[in-house]
Design a protein around this motif. Structure first.
Motif, PDB file in Angstrom:
ATOM      1  N   TYR A 223       0.701  -1.156   0.264  1.00 23.94           N
ATOM      2  CA  TYR A 223      -0.106  -0.230   0.324  1.00 23.94           C
ATOM      3  C   TYR A 223       1.324   1.053   0.118  1.00 23.94           C
ATOM      4  O   TYR A 223       1.238   2.070  -0.612  1.00 23.94           O
ATOM      5  N   ASN A 224       1.899   1.186   0.863  1.00 22.37           N
ATOM      6  CA  ASN A 224       3.210   2.565   0.611  1.00 22.37           C
ATOM      7  C   ASN A 224       4.015   2.365   0.008  1.00 22.37           C
ATOM      8  O   ASN A 224       4.246   1.019  -0.513  1.00 22.37           O
ATOM      9  N   ASP A 225       4.416   2.909  -0.632  1.00 22.90           N
ATOM     10  CA  ASP A 225       5.579   3.383  -1.839  1.00 22.90           C
ATOM     11  C   ASP A 225       6.755   2.948  -1.328  1.00 22.90           C
ATOM     12  O   ASP A 225       7.467   2.738  -2.250  1.00 22.90           O
ATOM     13  N   PHE A 226       6.859   2.750   0.004  1.00 26.92           N
ATOM     14  CA  PHE A 226       8.110   3.035   0.528  1.00 26.92           C
ATOM     15  C   PHE A 226       8.826   1.375   0.582  1.00 26.92           C
ATOM     16  O   PHE A 226       9.691   1.626  -0.243  1.00 26.92           O
ATOM     17  N   TYR A 227       7.319   0.826   0.189  1.00 28.65           N
ATOM     18  CA  TYR A 227       7.892  -1.414   0.233  1.00 28.65           C
ATOM     19  C   TYR A 227       8.141  -0.676  -1.489  1.00 28.65           C
ATOM     20  O   TYR A 227       9.427  -2.086  -1.364  1.00 28.65           O
TER      21      TYR A 227
ATOM     22  N   LYS B  97      14.983  -1.882  -5.307  1.00 40.05           N
ATOM     23  CA  LYS B  97      16.587  -2.058  -5.441  1.00 40.05           C
ATOM     24  C   LYS B  97      16.900  -2.330  -4.772  1.00 40.05           C
ATOM     25  O   LYS B  97      18.412  -3.276  -4.862  1.00 40.05           O
ATOM     26  N   GLU B  98      16.285  -4.104  -3.876  1.00 38.19           N
ATOM     27  CA  GLU B  98      17.091  -5.279  -3.210  1.00 38.19           C
ATOM     28  C   GLU B  98      16.899  -6.151  -4.960  1.00 38.19           C
ATOM     29  O   GLU B  98      17.260  -7.070  -4.163  1.00 38.19           O
ATOM     30  N   ALA B  99      16.429  -5.525  -5.996  1.00 44.27           N
ATOM     31  CA  ALA B  99      16.383  -6.746  -6.495  1.00 44.27           C
ATOM     32  C   ALA B  99      17.455  -7.084  -7.429  1.00 44.27           C
ATOM     33  O   ALA B  99      17.308  -8.551  -7.164  1.00 44.27           O
TER      34      ALA B  99
END
Length: 287
Positions: free
Chosen positions: A138-142, A148-150
């Motif tokens: 829901y939150n774009d933070f995730y 970045k972690e991909a």
């Protein structure tokens, strides 16, 4: 004469103890309610030698009774940190995004949620093949963190999907198209109204769930990274002692120490051969 010497000896022993107690900073600990777990927090903090603790329930003490530092426990009590009566305020068991959104002054937090990178690392060690990890958010933070972690997790293929509040339909679609559902700690997606339907959908489609906390594992998720009460309290004490010694507020952070929780019954039902909690913890710490 012996009685006099005995009295002087007791005086010399007792007086330094009294002064050491008087000179310690007083920490006002605010709990949301009275439970055995919260009482344990109060008792363990009170055993610390660097400060004294006064415990209150669901409200700040009156101005004339206030101590030197403030600790609140749970997101529910975050509004109490708007006070300017303390030079330093600490929050325990609060969600990282919820805390950051408040922009509180002179405040530091030990977050209740685990870093998403830690849950991804757990995933990568449970499965020995390339898998699709579905992450409704829901939150774009995730989305920004996962993007970045991909590159750091070549064995994981991410299916990152925006969802709305209590949007079970979208979460179910992600479950159908994934090998694993990675649940974020967002209560707008995962809460008492939705969690049963989400877990039933995961069972139906034989999709493993990695939960954001230990409670998910108890409810039926496959696994999660979590931190014990003792780990939280010990780290909070370090943060407070650092402030007392340096007068500099430490940065808010996720708990550094953690444990692994596995639901072995779920693993068996999904046909997943999985290492023990202790073995996974050692592997992750070595990684």
């Amino acid at each position: 004469m012996k009685k006099l010497l005995h009295g002087i000896l007791l005086f010399l022993i007792f007086i330094p103890q009294v002064f050491s107690q008087i000179n310690k900073p007083v920490v006002d600990l605010i709990l949301p309610t009275e439970t055995s777990e919260l009482e344990y927090i109060s008792k363990k903090l009170s055993k610390n030698n660097a400060f004294n603790v006064t415990t209150y329930i669901n409200a700040l003490p009156k101005e004339e009774n206030r101590g030197d530092l403030l600790i609140i426990v749970s997101d529910k009590l975050l509004p109490l940190m708007n006070t300017d009566s303390y030079p330093a305020k600490f929050a325990l068991y609060v969600n990282s995004l919820n805390f950051k959104s408040k922009n509180l002054k002179a405040s530091a937090a030990l977050f209740s949620d685990q870093p998403i990178q830690r849950q991804l690392l757990l995933l990568s060690h449970i499965f020995d093949k390339k898998i699709i990890v579905g992450i409704p958010y829901y939150n774009d933070f995730y989305k920004s963190v996962l993007t970045k972690e991909a590159d750091n997790f070549n064995d994981l293929e991410f299916l990152i999907v925006k969802t709305e509040i209590n949007d079970i339909r979208t979460v179910s679609k992600v479950i159908q198209n994934s090998d694993v559902l990675l649940a974020t700690p967002e209560k707008k997606i995962y809460n008492s109204q939705t969690i049963r339907s989400i877990l039933l959908s995961s069972y139906r489609h034989q999709t493993a769930v990695i939960g954001p906390n230990e409670g998910f594992v108890t409810a039926g998720a496959l696994a999660s990274v979590a931190s014990s009460s003792d780990q939280y309290i010990d780290e909070l004490i370090i943060m407070i002692e650092d402030y007392i010694e340096t007068k500099k507020l430490p940065e808010s952070r996720y708990p550094k120490n953690f444990i692994i929780k596995i639901n072995t019954h779920v693993a068996e039902s999904l046909g997943i051969s999985i290492s023990s909690e202790d073995q996974l913890l050692k592997i992750m710490k070595d990684d």
